[in-house]
Scaffold this motif. Structure first.
Motif, PDB file in Angstrom:
ATOM      1  N   SER A   1       0.786  -1.225   0.000  1.00  0.00           N
ATOM      2  CA  SER A   1       0.000   0.000   0.000  1.00  0.00           C
ATOM      3  C   SER A   1       0.823   1.283   0.000  1.00  0.00           C
ATOM      4  CB  SER A   1      -0.923   0.017   1.224  1.00  0.00           C
ATOM      5  OG  SER A   1      -0.155   0.018   2.409  1.00  0.00           O
ATOM      6  N   GLY A   2       2.116   1.188  -0.094  1.00  0.00           N
ATOM      7  CA  GLY A   2       2.944   2.383  -0.022  1.00  0.00           C
ATOM      8  C   GLY A   2       3.336   2.925  -1.377  1.00  0.00           C
ATOM      9  N   TYR A   3       4.352   3.743  -1.356  1.00  0.00           N
ATOM     10  CA  TYR A   3       4.814   4.439  -2.561  1.00  0.00           C
ATOM     11  C   TYR A   3       5.451   3.512  -3.588  1.00  0.00           C
ATOM     12  CZ  TYR A   3       4.062   8.341   0.549  1.00  0.00           C
ATOM     13  OH  TYR A   3       3.494   9.226   1.410  1.00  0.00           O
ATOM     14  N   ILE A   4       5.827   2.327  -3.158  1.00  0.00           N
ATOM     15  CA  ILE A   4       6.478   1.371  -4.069  1.00  0.00           C
ATOM     16  C   ILE A   4       5.567   1.048  -5.257  1.00  0.00           C
ATOM     17  CG2 ILE A   4       5.697  -0.717  -2.867  1.00  0.00           C
ATOM     18  CD1 ILE A   4       9.180  -0.197  -4.369  1.00  0.00           C
ATOM     19  N   GLY A   5       4.272   1.187  -5.077  1.00  0.00           N
ATOM     20  CA  GLY A   5       3.331   0.919  -6.169  1.00  0.00           C
ATOM     21  C   GLY A   5       3.574   1.799  -7.380  1.00  0.00           C
ATOM     22  N   TYR A   6       3.982   3.052  -7.166  1.00  0.00           N
ATOM     23  CA  TYR A   6       4.288   3.945  -8.286  1.00  0.00           C
ATOM     24  C   TYR A   6       5.471   3.410  -9.099  1.00  0.00           C
ATOM     25  CZ  TYR A   6       1.296   7.697  -6.441  1.00  0.00           C
ATOM     26  OH  TYR A   6       0.242   8.452  -6.013  1.00  0.00           O
ATOM     27  N   VAL A   7       6.475   2.923  -8.403  1.00  0.00           N
ATOM     28  CA  VAL A   7       7.664   2.394  -9.076  1.00  0.00           C
ATOM     29  C   VAL A   7       7.296   1.154  -9.887  1.00  0.00           C
ATOM     30  CG1 VAL A   7       9.966   1.431  -8.721  1.00  0.00           C
ATOM     31  CG2 VAL A   7       9.162   3.312  -7.280  1.00  0.00           C
ATOM     32  N   VAL A   8       6.522   0.249  -9.280  1.00  0.00           N
ATOM     33  CA  VAL A   8       6.114  -0.977  -9.973  1.00  0.00           C
ATOM     34  C   VAL A   8       5.230  -0.636 -11.164  1.00  0.00           C
ATOM     35  CG1 VAL A   8       4.852  -3.148  -9.723  1.00  0.00           C
ATOM     36  CG2 VAL A   8       6.383  -2.382  -7.902  1.00  0.00           C
ATOM     37  N   LEU A   9       4.316   0.316 -11.005  1.00  0.00           N
ATOM     38  CA  LEU A   9       3.456   0.725 -12.117  1.00  0.00           C
ATOM     39  C   LEU A   9       4.287   1.288 -13.269  1.00  0.00           C
ATOM     40  CD1 LEU A   9       0.636   1.220 -13.325  1.00  0.00           C
ATOM     41  CD2 LEU A   9       0.631   3.429 -12.138  1.00  0.00           C
ATOM     42  N   GLY A  10       5.245   2.155 -12.968  1.00  0.00           N
ATOM     43  CA  GLY A  10       6.121   2.703 -14.003  1.00  0.00           C
ATOM     44  C   GLY A  10       6.911   1.610 -14.716  1.00  0.00           C
ATOM     45  N   TYR A  11       7.434   0.653 -13.946  1.00  0.00           N
ATOM     46  CA  TYR A  11       8.181  -0.462 -14.531  1.00  0.00           C
ATOM     47  C   TYR A  11       7.265  -1.291 -15.436  1.00  0.00           C
ATOM     48  CZ  TYR A  11      10.621  -4.860 -15.023  1.00  0.00           C
ATOM     49  OH  TYR A  11      11.200  -5.978 -15.553  1.00  0.00           O
TER      50      TYR A  11
ATOM     51  N   LEU B   1       4.489  -0.408 -16.999  1.00  0.00           N
ATOM     52  CA  LEU B   1       4.155   0.310 -18.234  1.00  0.00           C
ATOM     53  C   LEU B   1       5.327   0.310 -19.207  1.00  0.00           C
ATOM     54  CD1 LEU B   1       2.153   3.354 -16.823  1.00  0.00           C
ATOM     55  CD2 LEU B   1       1.244   1.409 -18.096  1.00  0.00           C
ATOM     56  N   GLN B   2       6.526   0.546 -18.704  1.00  0.00           N
ATOM     57  CA  GLN B   2       7.707   0.565 -19.565  1.00  0.00           C
ATOM     58  C   GLN B   2       7.972  -0.808 -20.166  1.00  0.00           C
ATOM     59  OE1 GLN B   2       9.612   2.989 -20.744  1.00  0.00           O
ATOM     60  NE2 GLN B   2      10.810   1.506 -21.855  1.00  0.00           N
TER      61      GLN B   2
ATOM     62  N   THR C   1       3.877   7.655 -23.981  1.00  0.00           N
ATOM     63  CA  THR C   1       3.266   7.630 -25.308  1.00  0.00           C
ATOM     64  C   THR C   1       3.842   8.688 -26.230  1.00  0.00           C
ATOM     65  OG1 THR C   1       1.243   6.844 -24.287  1.00  0.00           O
ATOM     66  CG2 THR C   1       1.049   7.675 -26.502  1.00  0.00           C
ATOM     67  N   LEU C   2       4.294   9.788 -25.658  1.00  0.00           N
ATOM     68  CA  LEU C   2       4.841  10.863 -26.479  1.00  0.00           C
ATOM     69  C   LEU C   2       6.220  10.464 -26.992  1.00  0.00           C
ATOM     70  CD1 LEU C   2       3.769  13.934 -24.351  1.00  0.00           C
ATOM     71  CD2 LEU C   2       2.691  13.051 -26.410  1.00  0.00           C
TER      72      LEU C   2
END
Length: 194
Positions: free
Chosen positions: A29-39, A41-42, A116-117
């Motif tokens: 539930s912490g900030y690590i979710g942003y990192v995993v989401l970015g990974y 998507l990439q 996307t850009l």
């Protein structure tokens, strides 16, 4: 993991919290979710060849989806902040929390849009390069900038929340970038600011 992250955030930040057993969901539930989401998507979403027709069609949809997510997240932030502040009789930062659904929606839209850009206009190359180079330092220093902004009364400017939020975001990014830039100019400063 991303599904568990969203579920843990929803259960931890909503009215549902009172109906759920007290589980320790800190790893999901912490900030690590942003990192995993970015990974994610990439790695899995932005890999297709930019030449394929399928990617071009998906790119148009993705830009629309990203802008819609960002607009909805910003709208929830602006209207929610205005409403809750009026109800409480003073400025309330509830909708500014980093792990709130509106901020996650806006950040996810921004990640989609950035990925996307493929070709940026020429005038954007230098600003994007600077933000990219100093992004970790900006991340580390922006909380300090926001704290100073609170103490300086930037939140209480006599502006509509739609303008105030945008202005505060711009001032925070510019100030945090300046701090990171100056730290990088110091001997061994790049080890401090990332």
């Amino acid at each position: 993991f991303i599904g568990l992250w969203v579920l843990a955030l929803l259960l931890g930040n909503t009215v549902l919290k009172q109906y759920v057993p007290d589980f320790n969901l800190v790893y999901f539930s912490g900030y690590i979710g942003y990192v995993v989401l970015g990974y994610y998507l990439q790695r899995y979403y932005f890999l297709p060849s930019t030449e394929s027709l399928h990617f071009v069609k998906r790119r148009k949809w993705t830009i629309f989806a990203a802008l819609s997510m960002m607009a909805l997240g910003l709208l929830i932030t602006v209207l929610g902040t205005a409403w809750i502040s009026q109800e409480r009789g003073k400025f309330d930062q509830t909708f500014y929390e980093y792990l709130s659904s509106n901020v996650i929606l806006t950040a996810s839209g921004a990640m989609l849009l950035a990925g996307t850009l493929v070709q940026l206009p020429r005038w954007m190359h230098q600003p994007v390069s600077i933000l990219s180079r100093y992004s970790y330092g900006i991340y580390l220093s922006h909380v300090m900038v926001l704290k100073l902004a609170t103490e300086a009364g930037w939140y209480q400017l006599p502006l509509h929340p739609a303008f105030n939020i945008g202005l505060l975001t711009l001032l925070t990014v510019v100030t945090a970038t300046g701090i990171t830039y100056l730290l990088n100019k110091l001997p061994l400063g790049n080890y401090i600011s990332g």
